[in-house]
Design a protein around this motif. Structure first.
Motif, PDB file in Angstrom:
ATOM      1  N   LEU A   1       0.519  -1.657  -0.002  1.00  0.00           N
ATOM      2  CA  LEU A   1      -0.004   0.198   0.006  1.00  0.00           C
ATOM      3  C   LEU A   1       0.886   1.081  -0.268  1.00  0.00           C
ATOM      4  N   ALA A   2       2.478   1.474   0.672  1.00  0.00           N
ATOM      5  CA  ALA A   2       3.045   2.037   0.888  1.00  0.00           C
ATOM      6  C   ALA A   2       3.594   2.568  -0.420  1.00  0.00           C
ATOM      7  N   LYS A   3       3.894   1.448  -0.778  1.00  0.00           N
ATOM      8  CA  LYS A   3       4.759   1.851  -2.442  1.00  0.00           C
ATOM      9  C   LYS A   3       4.086   2.391  -3.213  1.00  0.00           C
ATOM     10  N   GLU A   4       2.846   1.679  -3.538  1.00  0.00           N
ATOM     11  CA  GLU A   4       1.481   2.041  -4.306  1.00  0.00           C
ATOM     12  C   GLU A   4       1.233   4.018  -3.901  1.00  0.00           C
ATOM     13  N   LEU A   5       1.325   3.991  -3.031  1.00  0.00           N
ATOM     14  CA  LEU A   5       1.053   5.428  -2.715  1.00  0.00           C
ATOM     15  C   LEU A   5       2.046   6.361  -3.065  1.00  0.00           C
ATOM     16  N   ASN A   6       3.000   5.659  -2.756  1.00  0.00           N
ATOM     17  CA  ASN A   6       4.399   6.714  -3.208  1.00  0.00           C
ATOM     18  C   ASN A   6       4.248   6.590  -4.412  1.00  0.00           C
ATOM     19  N   ALA A   7       4.076   5.925  -5.575  1.00  0.00           N
ATOM     20  CA  ALA A   7       4.091   5.986  -6.767  1.00  0.00           C
ATOM     21  C   ALA A   7       2.730   6.192  -7.387  1.00  0.00           C
ATOM     22  N   LEU A   8       1.694   6.674  -6.954  1.00  0.00           N
ATOM     23  CA  LEU A   8       0.909   7.105  -7.337  1.00  0.00           C
ATOM     24  C   LEU A   8       1.343   8.698  -6.767  1.00  0.00           C
ATOM     25  N   LEU A   9       1.998   9.532  -5.844  1.00  0.00           N
ATOM     26  CA  LEU A   9       2.661  10.125  -6.375  1.00  0.00           C
ATOM     27  C   LEU A   9       3.279  11.127  -6.886  1.00  0.00           C
TER      28      LEU A   9
END
Length: 453
Positions: free
Chosen positions: A224-232
């Motif tokens: 979840l953290a990785k996907e959120l950072n990628a989205l940012l």
């Protein structure tokens, strides 16, 4: 824990299951103990009954003697609750324990009667009102000598023993349940702690302290953290591309417009004048829509943060120099730590338009104040900027009219009439608010509400 939190739900579920399980366990343990104690009590009475029958069987039927206390001292204590009695069938009581004194046991009033291999078990009210458990057996010497042998014990002792055990079980299971619920709550809070780190990371991200969610997370949350950072990162790339396209479009359109305008101004005549006029309108419209697209893109950037005090201070110094000849003074009062959740150039444009407009209409004084509304960490926390002047002010109808794009109430004042409408549009893009009112100084008050960090 809040009622609608995951921790509260998990703890409530564990508490409910623990309570049900412990209640069921308590009932089962008490029931098993009751059966064990009653069986032991009945076996004890059966031993006394067998002892009494064996003693009587060794005697002459017509001369039965006292068998004594049968090894239980309470058979000799008056109304102790422990009794034995020998009664001729259809006749009087032949022998009785000293504990019965002058009373007898009347089996005709017995209840809960059960028969098993010649032995009758029942419950009976004793001489002093005790609840007795009774065993009765018939012994037959001959046709004329038949006797009912009765042994009774105080069932109240049995009830007290069971009640004491039940109390111990309840207290033990209650303590165990409380400890189990407490350990479950601690385990739930410990297990959900990584989610709290994610929450703090998002708050830091929203306030502009961080640009990514950092920190080690459990295997379930790490994706979840990785996907959120990628989205940012993707969001920032989209914004940068949009800015580049806007800049390219602005350059591509402004150069031809400048050529048209210059050519029209170099030529005399109504047509040239009309072309120059329309070209200028096109330039204004292009600037407006390009700026709106640029600002709309910036308003969606997560993590943009601007200190308010330095921006307003620079603006105040500039306005004091520009309007020094008119004797207009700009005073500034900004609360400590006020931050705008957005781009610096947008705050400069909004505040600049408001302060410049106030200086144009002020007699001597323009006041600029900024404060925070809402507690720290509140997503609805807002920055409020008040710009007041001591000019003539506006009526409610004039305030509505002046908000229209390009509308000027006084053509003698310099400007394009776009300032206040631009402020309103920018405030709307940042999901804030803008309104005009009467100022304490007597002139116009412009109140601007924007998201705060």
């Amino acid at each position: 824990m809040r009622p609608n939190s995951l921790a509260a739900r998990l703890t409530a579920g564990a508490t409910l299951w623990t309570a049900v399980a412990l209640v069921v366990a308590g009932v089962i343990l008490t029931s098993l103990y009751r059966q064990t104690v009653e069986r032991a009590f009945d076996e004890r009475l059966a031993v006394y009954l067998k002892t009494l029958v064996g003693t009587l069987a060794q005697q002459e039927p017509g001369r039965l003697g006292d068998p004594g206390n049968l090894g239980e001292q309470r058979f000799e204590l008056v109304y102790s609750g422990w009794y034995w009695q020998v009664e001729r069938v259809g006749g009087p009581v032949v022998l009785a324990s000293e504990s019965l004194f002058t009373d007898t046991l009347d089996m005709t009033r017995a209840q809960n009667i059960e028969r098993n291999e010649g032995v009758v078990s029942a419950t009976l009210a004793g001489p002093s009102g005790q609840s007795l458990r009774v065993l009765e057996r018939m012994i037959i010497f001959d046709a004329q000598n038949r006797f009912e042998v009765i042994v009774a014990g105080d069932a109240g002792e049995l009830a007290e023993e069971i009640a004491s055990f039940r109390t111990s079980v309840v207290l033990t299971l209650a303590a165990f349940g409380a400890g189990l619920i407490l350990s479950t709550a601690i385990q739930v809070r410990w297990g959900l702690r990584p989610l709290d780190r994610v929450r703090r990371g998002l708050a830091d991200l929203r306030s502009g302290k961080e640009h990514h969610i950092e920190g080690p997370f459990p295997a379930e949350i790490e994706p979840l953290a990785k996907e959120l950072n990628a989205l940012l990162d993707s969001n920032r790339e989209v914004i940068e591309r949009a800015r580049t396209h806007v800049g390219n479009l602005a350059h591509a359109l402004k150069t031809p417009l400048s050529v048209i305008t210059n050519e029209a101004r170099a030529t005399s005549g109504p047509l040239a004048q009309k072309v120059a006029e329309q070209a200028e309108i096109m330039r204004m419209q292009i600037n407006h829509h390009l700026d709106r697209a640029r600002i709309a893109a910036r308003a969606q950037v997560i993590g943009a943060l601007t200190e308010v005090e330095p921006v307003i201070a620079r603006l105040g110094r500039a306005m004091n120099r520009i309007y020094a000849e008119r004797g207009v003074t700009v005073t500034i009062e900004i609360d400590k730590g006020v931050k705008f959740r957005g781009e610096q150039q947008d705050l400069e444009e909004m505040a600049g338009n408001l302060v410049d407009n106030a200086c144009k209409w002020a007699m001597t004084t323009v006041s600029v104040k900024a404060a925070l509304l809402g507690a720290e960490g509140d997503p609805e926390r807002a920055l409020v900027l008040w710009v007041d002047d001591d000019g003539p002010g506006l009526t409610s109808e004039q305030a509505t009219e002046v908000m229209r794009r390009g509308k000027r109430l006084d053509e003698s004042k310099p400007g394009s009439g776009l300032g206040l409408s631009i402020v309103a549009e920018l405030a709307q893009l940042y999901r804030g608010g803008f309104r005009l009112d009467r100022a304490p100084l007597g002139g116009l008050r412009a109140e601007l509400k924007l998201p705060a960090a």
